[in-house]
Design an enzyme around this catalytic site. Structure first.
Site, short mmCIF file in Angstrom:
data_model
loop_
_atom_site.label_atom_id
_atom_site.label_comp_id
_atom_site.label_asym_id
_atom_site.label_seq_id
_atom_site.Cartn_x
_atom_site.Cartn_y
_atom_site.Cartn_z
N ARG A 1 6.28 -10.83 10.88
CA ARG A 1 7.11 -9.61 10.94
C ARG A 1 8.18 -9.68 12.03
O ARG A 1 9.26 -9.14 11.87
CB ARG A 1 6.23 -8.38 11.12
CG ARG A 1 5.27 -8.16 9.93
CD ARG A 1 4.61 -6.78 9.96
NE ARG A 1 5.57 -5.73 9.69
CZ ARG A 1 6.14 -4.98 10.60
NH1 ARG A 1 5.80 -5.12 11.86
NH2 ARG A 1 7.01 -4.06 10.25
N GLY B 1 4.96 4.62 3.43
CA GLY B 1 6.06 4.39 4.37
C GLY B 1 5.94 5.10 5.70
O GLY B 1 6.85 5.02 6.52
N CYS C 1 6.81 -25.42 14.23
CA CYS C 1 8.01 -26.20 14.50
C CYS C 1 9.24 -25.41 14.09
O CYS C 1 9.89 -25.74 13.09
CB CYS C 1 7.94 -27.52 13.76
SG CYS C 1 6.72 -28.56 14.50
N PRO D 1 -0.21 5.67 1.60
CA PRO D 1 -0.06 5.06 2.93
C PRO D 1 -0.81 3.72 3.00
O PRO D 1 -1.93 3.61 2.52
CB PRO D 1 -0.73 6.08 3.86
CG PRO D 1 -1.76 6.74 3.00
CD PRO D 1 -1.18 6.78 1.60
N TYR E 1 11.65 -9.27 10.39
CA TYR E 1 12.25 -7.94 10.52
C TYR E 1 12.70 -7.63 11.94
O TYR E 1 13.03 -6.47 12.23
CB TYR E 1 11.25 -6.85 10.13
CG TYR E 1 10.51 -7.06 8.84
CD1 TYR E 1 11.19 -7.12 7.63
CD2 TYR E 1 9.12 -7.19 8.83
CE1 TYR E 1 10.49 -7.29 6.45
CE2 TYR E 1 8.41 -7.36 7.65
CZ TYR E 1 9.11 -7.42 6.46
OH TYR E 1 8.42 -7.59 5.30
N1 LLP Z 1 3.85 2.47 -2.11
C1 LLP Z 1 4.80 1.65 -2.55
C2 LLP Z 1 5.32 1.81 -3.90
C3 LLP Z 1 5.30 0.63 -1.71
O1 LLP Z 1 6.27 -0.16 -2.16
C4 LLP Z 1 4.79 0.49 -0.41
C5 LLP Z 1 5.28 -0.55 0.49
C6 LLP Z 1 3.77 1.37 0.01
C7 LLP Z 1 3.34 2.35 -0.87
C8 LLP Z 1 3.13 1.28 1.36
O2 LLP Z 1 4.01 1.45 2.40
P1 LLP Z 1 3.45 1.62 3.90
O3 LLP Z 1 2.79 2.96 3.97
O4 LLP Z 1 2.46 0.53 4.15
O5 LLP Z 1 4.65 1.50 4.75
N2 LLP Z 1 6.24 -6.07 4.62
C9 LLP Z 1 6.89 -4.90 5.19
C10 LLP Z 1 6.52 -3.65 4.46
C11 LLP Z 1 6.84 -3.70 2.99
C12 LLP Z 1 6.38 -2.46 2.30
C13 LLP Z 1 6.60 -2.54 0.84
N3 LLP Z 1 6.12 -1.42 0.12
C14 LLP Z 1 6.52 -4.79 6.65
O6 LLP Z 1 5.80 -5.65 7.14
O7 LLP Z 1 6.96 -3.89 7.34
#
Ligand code: LLP
Length: 463
Positions: free
Chosen positions: A360, A278, A391, A321, A364
């Protein structure tokens, strides 16, 4: 970004329309290193280059749209995470951000582990040779087939997400004569998004087992009783695109509280804690993410402090990450198609991709930046909206961006920071073909995921 008027006056109107933009940047030709991959620059003619190759050559050779990925940058970021956490912690790259076999090999070489959350991601990881014990398997609704494959393969951990799954995994492991290493994913009542965290009742979601009301403690009780499971730790993931560490602080405090309760009730000190992913990246020059070593230091200090207070041995920490490793390493290269100036509003710049290669913005309201990359320009800034060819009027790639007013069909423009959740969330809407991913390094470019073809589309359509 703030909503403010363009001080120099807009090109087509005296009053700018509503939008998420600030003043145009001082230099439209500049490629801010915070937002662009590390090796991106411009050559003597003003053409943008990455990994020593100019984008015009990339467009000629591989076509547009294309995701152009800076391999050196990817490896450097992966290594930075690995080094920051050292040997007492594990870094699991979240494959959902972007996964391909080349990426799996880079991760392996740079010493990272891998988080997968579907049979498809697991298959990709295994087929590229990631050792199964370095894979974590996630998901809120893993099928029995997926669980069986993961257990058979010998994945390092399965992250359990429900009461049914505790029983299901235990049963499958036992029937295969295995004892599966597992973590339990808990929801800690913190949801962190973008620049803020809100500590309210965010147990109201599909992931994890709530700490509140003792549900997580009950899940631990059940998991400890089952022979097919070896419970190694507790997992928490609090959200996406986080800049502020205080959400992790609350999460760590609550997870360590559970570890303490487990010790008190069962006499067991679980050896691991996973704080999820995250961590945020810069999509625009206004974003200011932290470096991996600062994050590692902060997380390690938080967990150590909390454990000392609870008189627990500090567990091994892992993080996951995705975006923060791959996000900044790629940009999407588009060719400008039509340029439509709407008097009093803005100029719509259509590119040869759109919501099928970057959902995205539509999904979002994500903010991106964009630059003219096939040349530089001294023309005045013009307020644009970069849109796709689908479209649908919501087919927006960059909602509000300034581009030079002499922008013309045939120019190449690029949207940085599209390495995460763009190719992995790409679709075939309108039967538009998904773009390739081209990895560039030291003057060489190679396709690591090829462009979809019409034959690919028709092959699935069995009539
Ligand atoms: N670990 C778990 C359990 C997760 O659910 C996620 C993301 C991550 C790690 C990795 O998170 P990151 O470091 O990449 O933020 N589609 C959305 C993001 C969805 C993330 C879901 N889980 C977007 O495009 O912002």
């Amino acid at each position: 970004m703030s909503r403010s008027a363009h001080p120099a006056g807009p090109r087509h109107a005296d009053v700018l329309p509503e939008g998420h933009y600030s003043a145009p940047p001082a230099d439209l030709n500049a490629l801010d290193p915070r937002v662009w991959a590390q090796t991106v620059g411009r050559d003597g003619e003003g053409v943008a280059t990455v990994g020593g190759i100019d984008v015009k050559r990339l467009a000629e050779e591989f076509g547009t749209p294309a995701y152009i990925l800076d391999e050196a940058d990817f490896r450097a970021r992966a290594r930075a995470w690995r080094t920051a956490f050292g040997t007492d912690a594990d870094v699991f790259y979240a494959g959902k951000a972007f996964l391909s076999r080349a990426v799996v090999r880079w991760l392996y070489e740079e010493g990272l582990n891998l988080d997968v959350c579907s049979g498809g991601e697991l298959a990709t990881a295994l087929s590229a040779g990631m050792p199964a014990d370095r894979i974590a398997f996630h998901g809120n609704n893993k099928s029995t087939g997926e669980i069986e494959r993961a257990v058979r393969a010998g994945v390092g951990r399965i992250v359990l997400d429900s009461f049914q799954e505790i029983v299901r995994v235990a049963h499958i492991a036992q029937s295969l004569g295995r004892r599966q290493r597992v973590q339990i994913r808990v929801t800690v009542g913190v949801e962190a998004h973008t620049h803020e965290f809100i500590a309210t009742a965010h147990e109201d979601q599909k992931f994890g087992i709530p700490l509140a009301g003792g549900q997580a403690a009950e899940a631990v009780r059940r998991a400890l009783q089952l022979d097919g499971l070896e419970l190694i730790g507790i997992h928490s993931h609090i959200g996406s695109q986080i800049f502020d560490m205080s959400g992790f602080e609350v999460a760590a405090h609550r997870v360590v509280g559970l570890l303490r309760d487990i010790r008190d009730e069962h006499g067991v000190e679980l050896p691991e804690i996973d704080l999820g992913g995250g961590l945020g990246i810069a999509y625009t020059s206004g974003d200011d993410p932290r470096e991996p070593h600062e994050i590692a230091k902060a997380l390690t200090e938080i967990v150590t402090r909390e454990c000392e207070a609870a008189r627990l041995r500090t567990p091994r920490i892992s993080v996951e990450p995705g975006r923060a490793v791959v996000g900044p390493t790629a940009f999407t290269l588009y060719e400008v198609g039509t340029v439509k100036a709407l008097d009093g509003l803005r100029t719509y710049v259509s590119v040869d991709g759109g919501m099928s290669d970057n959902i995205r913005t539509a999904l979002y309201d994500a903010e991106y930046s964009v630059a003219l990359v096939s040349r530089t320009s001294d023309a005045e800034p013009m307020l644009t909206r970069v849109v796709g060819k689908h479209c649908e009027s919501g087919d927006i790639v960059v909602r509000d961006a300034f581009l030079p007013a002499d922008l013309a069909p045939g120019d190449l423009i690029a949207v940085p920071a599209t390495g995460a959740y763009c190719r992995s969330m790409a679709s075939n809407y309108n039967h538009v073909l998904r773009p390739p991913v081209v990895a560039v390094r030291d003057g060489e470019a190679r396709v690591i995921v090829r462009r979809e073809s019409e034959e690919d589309l028709l092959r699935l359509d069995v009539g």
